[in-house]
Design a protein around this motif. Structure first.
Motif, mmCIF file in Angstrom:
data_model
loop_
_atom_site.group_PDB
_atom_site.id
_atom_site.type_symbol
_atom_site.label_atom_id
_atom_site.label_comp_id
_atom_site.label_asym_id
_atom_site.label_seq_id
_atom_site.Cartn_x
_atom_site.Cartn_y
_atom_site.Cartn_z
ATOM 1 N N LEU A 165 4.601 -9.973 -5.202
ATOM 2 C CA LEU A 165 6.086 -9.821 -4.272
ATOM 3 C C LEU A 165 5.412 -9.690 -2.662
ATOM 4 C CD1 LEU A 165 8.579 -7.397 -5.496
ATOM 5 C CD2 LEU A 165 8.468 -9.734 -5.550
ATOM 6 N N PHE A 166 4.419 -9.476 -2.734
ATOM 7 C CA PHE A 166 3.880 -9.299 -1.115
ATOM 8 C C PHE A 166 2.825 -10.528 -0.778
ATOM 9 C CE2 PHE A 166 5.598 -4.918 -2.014
ATOM 10 C CZ PHE A 166 6.264 -4.740 -0.896
ATOM 11 N N THR A 167 2.692 -11.388 -1.343
ATOM 12 C CA THR A 167 2.052 -12.638 -1.163
ATOM 13 C C THR A 167 2.928 -13.667 -0.232
ATOM 14 O OG1 THR A 167 2.930 -13.707 -2.786
ATOM 15 C CG2 THR A 167 0.727 -12.707 -3.177
ATOM 16 N N PRO A 168 2.308 -14.376 0.629
ATOM 17 C CA PRO A 168 3.056 -15.279 1.625
ATOM 18 C C PRO A 168 3.830 -16.319 0.936
ATOM 19 C CG PRO A 168 0.743 -15.244 1.939
ATOM 20 C CD PRO A 168 0.879 -14.417 0.916
ATOM 21 N N LYS A 169 4.048 -16.481 -0.174
ATOM 22 C CA LYS A 169 4.396 -17.631 -0.984
ATOM 23 C C LYS A 169 5.832 -17.747 -0.823
ATOM 24 C CE LYS A 169 5.135 -16.213 -5.811
ATOM 25 N NZ LYS A 169 4.729 -16.248 -7.012
ATOM 26 N N TRP A 170 6.565 -16.788 -0.476
ATOM 27 C CA TRP A 170 7.957 -17.147 -0.690
ATOM 28 C C TRP A 170 8.541 -17.705 0.875
ATOM 29 C CZ3 TRP A 170 9.140 -15.740 -5.324
ATOM 30 C CH2 TRP A 170 8.425 -14.721 -6.102
ATOM 31 N N GLU A 171 9.251 -19.053 0.458
ATOM 32 C CA GLU A 171 9.610 -19.596 1.645
ATOM 33 C C GLU A 171 11.238 -19.402 1.663
ATOM 34 O OE1 GLU A 171 8.783 -24.032 1.335
ATOM 35 O OE2 GLU A 171 6.900 -23.448 0.641
ATOM 36 N N ARG A 172 11.940 -19.057 0.589
ATOM 37 C CA ARG A 172 13.193 -18.849 0.656
ATOM 38 C C ARG A 172 13.342 -17.323 0.185
ATOM 39 N NH1 ARG A 172 16.463 -23.133 -2.304
ATOM 40 N NH2 ARG A 172 15.486 -21.999 -3.904
ATOM 41 N N GLU A 197 0.800 -1.299 -0.081
ATOM 42 C CA GLU A 197 0.218 0.028 0.029
ATOM 43 C C GLU A 197 0.755 1.385 0.070
ATOM 44 O OE1 GLU A 197 -3.220 0.058 -0.759
ATOM 45 O OE2 GLU A 197 -2.953 -2.271 -0.967
ATOM 46 N N SER A 198 2.076 1.286 0.589
ATOM 47 C CA SER A 198 3.106 2.207 0.537
ATOM 48 C C SER A 198 3.505 2.670 -0.729
ATOM 49 C CB SER A 198 4.090 2.272 1.580
ATOM 50 O OG SER A 198 3.766 2.077 3.114
ATOM 51 N N LEU A 199 3.772 1.374 -1.453
ATOM 52 C CA LEU A 199 4.367 2.093 -2.733
ATOM 53 C C LEU A 199 3.174 2.353 -3.860
ATOM 54 C CD1 LEU A 199 6.184 -1.457 -3.278
ATOM 55 C CD2 LEU A 199 7.220 0.768 -3.481
ATOM 56 N N GLU A 226 1.742 -0.944 -15.372
ATOM 57 C CA GLU A 226 2.402 -2.188 -15.759
ATOM 58 C C GLU A 226 3.212 -3.038 -15.081
ATOM 59 O OE1 GLU A 226 5.087 -0.869 -19.315
ATOM 60 O OE2 GLU A 226 3.586 0.513 -19.980
ATOM 61 N N HIS A 227 3.433 -2.528 -13.661
ATOM 62 C CA HIS A 227 4.204 -3.319 -12.785
ATOM 63 C C HIS A 227 3.294 -3.503 -11.627
ATOM 64 C CE1 HIS A 227 7.933 -2.676 -15.258
ATOM 65 N NE2 HIS A 227 7.337 -1.434 -15.445
ATOM 66 N N LEU A 228 2.271 -3.264 -11.444
ATOM 67 C CA LEU A 228 1.408 -3.890 -10.410
ATOM 68 C C LEU A 228 1.137 -5.129 -10.131
ATOM 69 C CD1 LEU A 228 0.185 -1.918 -8.194
ATOM 70 C CD2 LEU A 228 -1.946 -1.746 -9.334
ATOM 71 N N ASP A 229 0.967 -5.904 -11.091
ATOM 72 C CA ASP A 229 0.904 -7.309 -10.885
ATOM 73 C C ASP A 229 1.868 -7.901 -10.278
ATOM 74 O OD1 ASP A 229 -1.851 -7.318 -11.764
ATOM 75 O OD2 ASP A 229 -1.113 -8.308 -13.977
ATOM 76 N N PHE A 230 3.122 -7.554 -10.750
ATOM 77 C CA PHE A 230 4.491 -7.925 -10.039
ATOM 78 C C PHE A 230 4.598 -7.780 -8.692
ATOM 79 C CE2 PHE A 230 8.724 -6.727 -8.972
ATOM 80 C CZ PHE A 230 9.369 -8.024 -8.998
ATOM 81 N N LEU A 231 4.357 -6.290 -8.252
ATOM 82 C CA LEU A 231 4.482 -5.969 -7.119
ATOM 83 C C LEU A 231 3.516 -6.617 -5.981
ATOM 84 C CD1 LEU A 231 4.925 -2.124 -7.854
ATOM 85 C CD2 LEU A 231 6.556 -3.805 -6.994
ATOM 86 N N GLU A 232 2.307 -6.784 -6.395
ATOM 87 C CA GLU A 232 1.291 -7.451 -5.757
ATOM 88 C C GLU A 232 1.769 -8.825 -5.378
ATOM 89 O OE1 GLU A 232 -2.206 -6.877 -8.012
ATOM 90 O OE2 GLU A 232 -2.683 -4.651 -7.129
#
Length: 149
Positions: A24-31, A2-4, A16-22
């Motif tokens: 990034l902030f999903t909890p799917k990253w394990e590493r 939301e800050s971005l 153009e980059h909003l889908d990518f940014l969204e």
């Protein structure tokens, strides 16, 4: 996220980059490495740079310090290592020469590009550059560097 969105709501290329940014902030990253690679690949695409990303772990190199850099260069067939002046004092420079690797100094000059507010802030972020300049971001990077192309 939301800050971005708030900070860049008027940036010409946010959409153009909003889908990518969204994503990034999903909890799917394990590493952390997976998150970093996603960012690197997106930036490479945004800057229209067609390069192969190779992980050190794929090369099986276990050296440390300058020897690590030399072995990475050798494994990838690099004859030249680009180096910033500030880094030289931390490396064993003769080790490159002993292994037939030339050192090429790089003097980084931050690109000046249109930003959303007031006076230009250098070295803000790659994201700031692509959100403000979109496909022209590549030109700002390449043509601000001595010898850039």
């Amino acid at each position: 996220l939301e800050s971005l969105k708030t900070a860049y709501k008027h940036a010409p290329y946010l959409e153009e980059h909003l889908d990518f940014l969204e994503d990034l902030f999903t909890p799917k990253w394990e590493r952390l490495v997976d998150l970093n690679l996603a960012v690197i690949r997106h930036l490479l695409s945004a800057f229209q740079l067609d390069v192969k990303v190779v992980l050190q772990s794929e090369l099986g190199i276990k050296a440390k310090g300058t020897q690590l850099l030399v072995e990475l260069c050798r494994a990838l067939g690099a004859e030249t290592y680009v180096i910033l002046d500030q880094v030289k004092k931390h490396l064993d420079l003769p080790l490159f020469e002993q292994n037939g690797i030339k050192l090429r100094p790089l003097k980084y000059v931050p690109p000046v590009y249109p930003q959303l507010w007031g006076d230009f802030l250098a070295n803000l972020s790659s994201l700031d550059l692509i959100l403000n300049c979109g496909p022209k971001a590549r030109n700002f990077l390449l043509h601000r560097q001595p010898g850039g192309r």
